[in-house]
Design a protein around this motif. Structure first.
Motif, PDB file in Angstrom:
ATOM      1  N   GLU A 119       0.851  -1.180   0.000  1.00 48.54           N
ATOM      2  CA  GLU A 119       0.000   0.000   0.000  1.00 48.54           C
ATOM      3  C   GLU A 119       0.893   1.238   0.000  1.00 48.54           C
ATOM      4  OE1 GLU A 119      -3.096   0.486  -0.401  1.00 48.54           O
ATOM      5  OE2 GLU A 119      -3.936  -1.544  -0.239  1.00 48.54           O
ATOM      6  N   ASP A 120       0.281   2.415   0.030  1.00 53.94           N
ATOM      7  CA  ASP A 120       1.071   3.642  -0.031  1.00 53.94           C
ATOM      8  C   ASP A 120       2.049   3.745   1.142  1.00 53.94           C
ATOM      9  OD1 ASP A 120      -0.416   4.180  -2.243  1.00 53.94           O
ATOM     10  OD2 ASP A 120      -1.483   5.909  -1.405  1.00 53.94           O
ATOM     11  N   TYR A 121       1.721   3.143   2.283  1.00 56.18           N
ATOM     12  CA  TYR A 121       2.597   3.229   3.452  1.00 56.18           C
ATOM     13  C   TYR A 121       3.789   2.286   3.355  1.00 56.18           C
ATOM     14  CZ  TYR A 121       0.229  -1.050   4.908  1.00 56.18           C
ATOM     15  OH  TYR A 121      -0.284  -2.328   4.944  1.00 56.18           O
ATOM     16  N   GLY A 122       3.660   1.203   2.569  1.00 55.47           N
ATOM     17  CA  GLY A 122       4.755   0.261   2.474  1.00 55.47           C
ATOM     18  C   GLY A 122       4.304  -1.165   2.237  1.00 55.47           C
ATOM     19  N   VAL A 123       5.086  -2.110   2.735  1.00 53.32           N
ATOM     20  CA  VAL A 123       4.859  -3.535   2.514  1.00 53.32           C
ATOM     21  C   VAL A 123       4.595  -4.216   3.849  1.00 53.32           C
ATOM     22  CG1 VAL A 123       5.875  -5.707   1.714  1.00 53.32           C
ATOM     23  CG2 VAL A 123       6.355  -3.579   0.484  1.00 53.32           C
ATOM     24  N   THR A 124       3.534  -5.007   3.890  1.00 52.40           N
ATOM     25  CA  THR A 124       3.232  -5.819   5.057  1.00 52.40           C
ATOM     26  C   THR A 124       3.262  -7.285   4.645  1.00 52.40           C
ATOM     27  OG1 THR A 124       1.797  -4.116   5.994  1.00 52.40           O
ATOM     28  CG2 THR A 124       1.559  -6.335   6.872  1.00 52.40           C
ATOM     29  N   THR A 125       3.939  -8.103   5.444  1.00 50.19           N
ATOM     30  CA  THR A 125       3.967  -9.530   5.166  1.00 50.19           C
ATOM     31  C   THR A 125       3.726 -10.314   6.450  1.00 50.19           C
ATOM     32  OG1 THR A 125       6.348  -9.818   5.547  1.00 50.19           O
ATOM     33  CG2 THR A 125       5.652  -9.228   3.309  1.00 50.19           C
ATOM     34  N   GLU A 126       3.124 -11.470   6.287  1.00 51.06           N
ATOM     35  CA  GLU A 126       3.038 -12.474   7.340  1.00 51.06           C
ATOM     36  C   GLU A 126       3.539 -13.759   6.716  1.00 51.06           C
ATOM     37  OE1 GLU A 126      -0.175 -14.411  10.492  1.00 51.06           O
ATOM     38  OE2 GLU A 126      -0.853 -13.652   8.540  1.00 51.06           O
ATOM     39  N   ALA A 127       4.468 -14.420   7.392  1.00 49.68           N
ATOM     40  CA  ALA A 127       5.148 -15.522   6.721  1.00 49.68           C
ATOM     41  C   ALA A 127       5.485 -16.661   7.668  1.00 49.68           C
ATOM     42  CB  ALA A 127       6.429 -15.018   6.064  1.00 49.68           C
ATOM     43  N   TYR A 128       5.656 -17.833   7.052  1.00 55.28           N
ATOM     44  CA  TYR A 128       6.334 -18.945   7.702  1.00 55.28           C
ATOM     45  C   TYR A 128       7.783 -18.819   7.277  1.00 55.28           C
ATOM     46  CZ  TYR A 128       7.391 -23.706   9.243  1.00 55.28           C
ATOM     47  OH  TYR A 128       7.920 -24.804   9.879  1.00 55.28           O
ATOM     48  N   TRP A 129       8.633 -18.422   8.212  1.00 56.00           N
ATOM     49  CA  TRP A 129       9.974 -17.938   7.933  1.00 56.00           C
ATOM     50  C   TRP A 129      11.012 -18.981   8.301  1.00 56.00           C
ATOM     51  CZ3 TRP A 129      10.833 -13.512   5.399  1.00 56.00           C
ATOM     52  CH2 TRP A 129      12.139 -12.974   5.402  1.00 56.00           C
ATOM     53  N   THR A 130      12.122 -18.975   7.580  1.00 55.73           N
ATOM     54  CA  THR A 130      13.191 -19.933   7.825  1.00 55.73           C
ATOM     55  C   THR A 130      14.555 -19.259   7.751  1.00 55.73           C
ATOM     56  OG1 THR A 130      11.996 -21.885   7.033  1.00 55.73           O
ATOM     57  CG2 THR A 130      14.373 -21.970   6.892  1.00 55.73           C
ATOM     58  N   HIS A 131      15.413 -19.608   8.695  1.00 54.76           N
ATOM     59  CA  HIS A 131      16.833 -19.272   8.658  1.00 54.76           C
ATOM     60  C   HIS A 131      17.628 -20.569   8.564  1.00 54.76           C
ATOM     61  CE1 HIS A 131      17.612 -14.978   9.913  1.00 54.76           C
ATOM     62  NE2 HIS A 131      16.322 -15.063  10.143  1.00 54.76           N
ATOM     63  N   VAL A 132      18.694 -20.558   7.785  1.00 52.99           N
ATOM     64  CA  VAL A 132      19.675 -21.636   7.832  1.00 52.99           C
ATOM     65  C   VAL A 132      20.750 -21.208   8.827  1.00 52.99           C
ATOM     66  CG1 VAL A 132      21.331 -23.037   6.542  1.00 52.99           C
ATOM     67  CG2 VAL A 132      19.218 -22.252   5.430  1.00 52.99           C
ATOM     68  N   VAL A 133      20.883 -21.959   9.922  1.00 50.27           N
ATOM     69  CA  VAL A 133      21.790 -21.534  10.986  1.00 50.27           C
ATOM     70  C   VAL A 133      22.691 -22.683  11.425  1.00 50.27           C
ATOM     71  CG1 VAL A 133      20.196 -19.781  11.849  1.00 50.27           C
ATOM     72  CG2 VAL A 133      20.138 -22.078  12.831  1.00 50.27           C
ATOM     73  N   PRO A 134      23.927 -22.372  11.823  1.00 53.81           N
ATOM     74  CA  PRO A 134      24.779 -23.402  12.431  1.00 53.81           C
ATOM     75  C   PRO A 134      24.286 -23.732  13.831  1.00 53.81           C
ATOM     76  CG  PRO A 134      25.868 -21.264  12.490  1.00 53.81           C
ATOM     77  CD  PRO A 134      24.597 -21.079  11.703  1.00 53.81           C
ATOM     78  N   GLY A 135      24.594 -24.943  14.283  1.00 52.56           N
ATOM     79  CA  GLY A 135      24.143 -25.357  15.605  1.00 52.56           C
ATOM     80  C   GLY A 135      24.605 -24.434  16.711  1.00 52.56           C
ATOM     81  N   THR A 136      25.776 -23.834  16.563  1.00 50.73           N
ATOM     82  CA  THR A 136      26.293 -22.926  17.588  1.00 50.73           C
ATOM     83  C   THR A 136      25.399 -21.700  17.780  1.00 50.73           C
ATOM     84  OG1 THR A 136      27.717 -21.957  15.878  1.00 50.73           O
ATOM     85  CG2 THR A 136      28.696 -23.616  17.320  1.00 50.73           C
ATOM     86  N   PHE A 137      24.661 -21.314  16.741  1.00 48.81           N
ATOM     87  CA  PHE A 137      23.774 -20.156  16.832  1.00 48.81           C
ATOM     88  C   PHE A 137      22.619 -20.414  17.793  1.00 48.81           C
ATOM     89  CE2 PHE A 137      20.079 -17.713  15.330  1.00 48.81           C
ATOM     90  CZ  PHE A 137      20.602 -16.422  15.313  1.00 48.81           C
ATOM     91  N   LEU A 138      22.290 -21.671  18.029  1.00 49.71           N
ATOM     92  CA  LEU A 138      21.113 -22.055  18.811  1.00 49.71           C
ATOM     93  C   LEU A 138      21.432 -22.314  20.277  1.00 49.71           C
ATOM     94  CD1 LEU A 138      19.591 -24.493  16.160  1.00 49.71           C
ATOM     95  CD2 LEU A 138      18.945 -22.109  16.565  1.00 49.71           C
ATOM     96  N   HIS A 139      22.543 -21.801  20.762  1.00 58.07           N
ATOM     97  CA  HIS A 139      22.965 -22.096  22.134  1.00 58.07           C
ATOM     98  C   HIS A 139      21.967 -21.614  23.168  1.00 58.07           C
ATOM     99  CE1 HIS A 139      24.174 -17.929  23.140  1.00 58.07           C
ATOM    100  NE2 HIS A 139      24.423 -17.841  21.856  1.00 58.07           N
ATOM    101  N   ASP A 140      21.206 -20.546  22.871  1.00 54.61           N
ATOM    102  CA  ASP A 140      20.230 -20.034  23.834  1.00 54.61           C
ATOM    103  C   ASP A 140      18.802 -20.391  23.461  1.00 54.61           C
ATOM    104  OD1 ASP A 140      20.143 -18.411  21.602  1.00 54.61           O
ATOM    105  OD2 ASP A 140      19.935 -16.535  22.730  1.00 54.61           O
ATOM    106  N   HIS A 141      18.643 -21.335  22.541  1.00 53.36           N
ATOM    107  CA  HIS A 141      17.325 -21.847  22.195  1.00 53.36           C
ATOM    108  C   HIS A 141      17.092 -23.154  22.942  1.00 53.36           C
ATOM    109  CE1 HIS A 141      16.331 -19.314  18.515  1.00 53.36           C
ATOM    110  NE2 HIS A 141      17.519 -18.889  18.889  1.00 53.36           N
ATOM    111  N   ASP A 142      15.841 -23.515  23.068  1.00 52.25           N
ATOM    112  CA  ASP A 142      15.489 -24.723  23.816  1.00 52.25           C
ATOM    113  C   ASP A 142      15.640 -25.952  22.929  1.00 52.25           C
ATOM    114  OD1 ASP A 142      14.633 -26.379  25.818  1.00 52.25           O
ATOM    115  OD2 ASP A 142      12.491 -25.989  25.494  1.00 52.25           O
ATOM    116  N   ILE A 143      16.877 -26.221  22.537  1.00 52.34           N
ATOM    117  CA  ILE A 143      17.163 -27.347  21.661  1.00 52.34           C
ATOM    118  C   ILE A 143      18.589 -27.812  21.910  1.00 52.34           C
ATOM    119  CG2 ILE A 143      17.693 -25.693  19.828  1.00 52.34           C
ATOM    120  CD1 ILE A 143      17.192 -27.863  17.775  1.00 52.34           C
ATOM    121  N   ASP A 144      18.777 -29.109  21.920  1.00 52.91           N
ATOM    122  CA  ASP A 144      20.112 -29.685  22.090  1.00 52.91           C
ATOM    123  C   ASP A 144      20.754 -29.817  20.714  1.00 52.91           C
ATOM    124  OD1 ASP A 144      22.350 -30.848  23.118  1.00 52.91           O
ATOM    125  OD2 ASP A 144      21.456 -32.849  23.343  1.00 52.91           O
TER     126      ASP A 144
END
Length: 211
Positions: A119-144
């Motif tokens: 719209e005139d104000y800009g872009v709005t999105t809602e998404a199912y989003w994905t990052h490709v991340v190394p395991g070290t990036f997830l150290h503070d996530h609830d995952i081993d």
């Protein structure tokens, strides 16, 4: 969120028609389709800016995003995730955010399915989003996570990109659903590296001009 593929709807977040494998070109290809269907000059200019911005970001060209032809001099960002909001004020802070994303090698990302509105104000999105991340990036996530492995980090996200009336980015307001996170361990042959992403997106970036 459960998919409802039997419902007659254009809501991507209801049908969740998600490719089985992450494809870094899927998101920009769909933005290009949306751009081709857009007629209003201001909306086309906004979408061209948005497309070039996203391609530069995922390709790792972090130092080419906060530039006068794309962004105002004093951009303002709000990034909300897992109970915190990161507030970024001005070029230096926003550019540093992109630089750190690139240096951490977590710039390979994209929407696997998405609702989009311009719209005139800009872009709005809602998404199912994905990052490709190394395991070290997830150290503070609830995952081993295995440090030497790579993962698809998936979640639901709402994004609002605000633009001036001459189609310059003012800033982003991004909010992530904190309980929606899922993780998929990748086989080595399925990992999309930053270098691979840059190569695959090169043809998109070459044609993503502001003209």
């Amino acid at each position: 969120m459960a998919a409802h593929t039997s419902l007659a709807t254009h809501d991507a977040m209801t049908t969740l028609d998600i490719p089985s494998k992450f494809d870094v070109t899927h998101w920009p290809a769909n933005v290009e389709k949306y751009l081709h269907q857009t007629e209003k000059p201001l909306h086309r200019a906004i979408l061209k800016n948005y497309l070039r911005h996203l391609l530069l970001e995922v390709s790792g060209y972090w130092d080419q995003i906060i530039v006068p032809e794309l962004t105002i001099d004093d951009p303002q960002y709000r990034v909300g995730d897992r109970g915190t909001v990161l507030v970024l004020n001005g070029k230096a802070e926003v550019e540093n955010f992109y630089r750190e994303t690139y240096e951490s090698r977590v710039n390979v990302m994209g929407a696997r399915t998405m609702n989009m509105c311009v719209e005139d104000y800009g872009v709005t999105t809602e998404a199912y989003w994905t990052h490709v991340v190394p395991g070290t990036f997830l150290h503070d996530h609830d995952i081993d996570a295995e440090p030497n492995a790579h993962y698809l980090m998936n979640y639901y996200i709402f994004q609002m990109f605000a633009y001036t009336s001459d189609a310059k980015l003012i800033g982003e307001r991004i909010y992530v659903d904190p309980v929606s996170y899922t993780y998929e361990k990748l086989a080595p042959e399925d990992v999309v590296t930053p270098e691979q992403a840059r190569a695959e997106l090169a043809p998109f970036l070459a044609r993503a001009t502001l003209d």
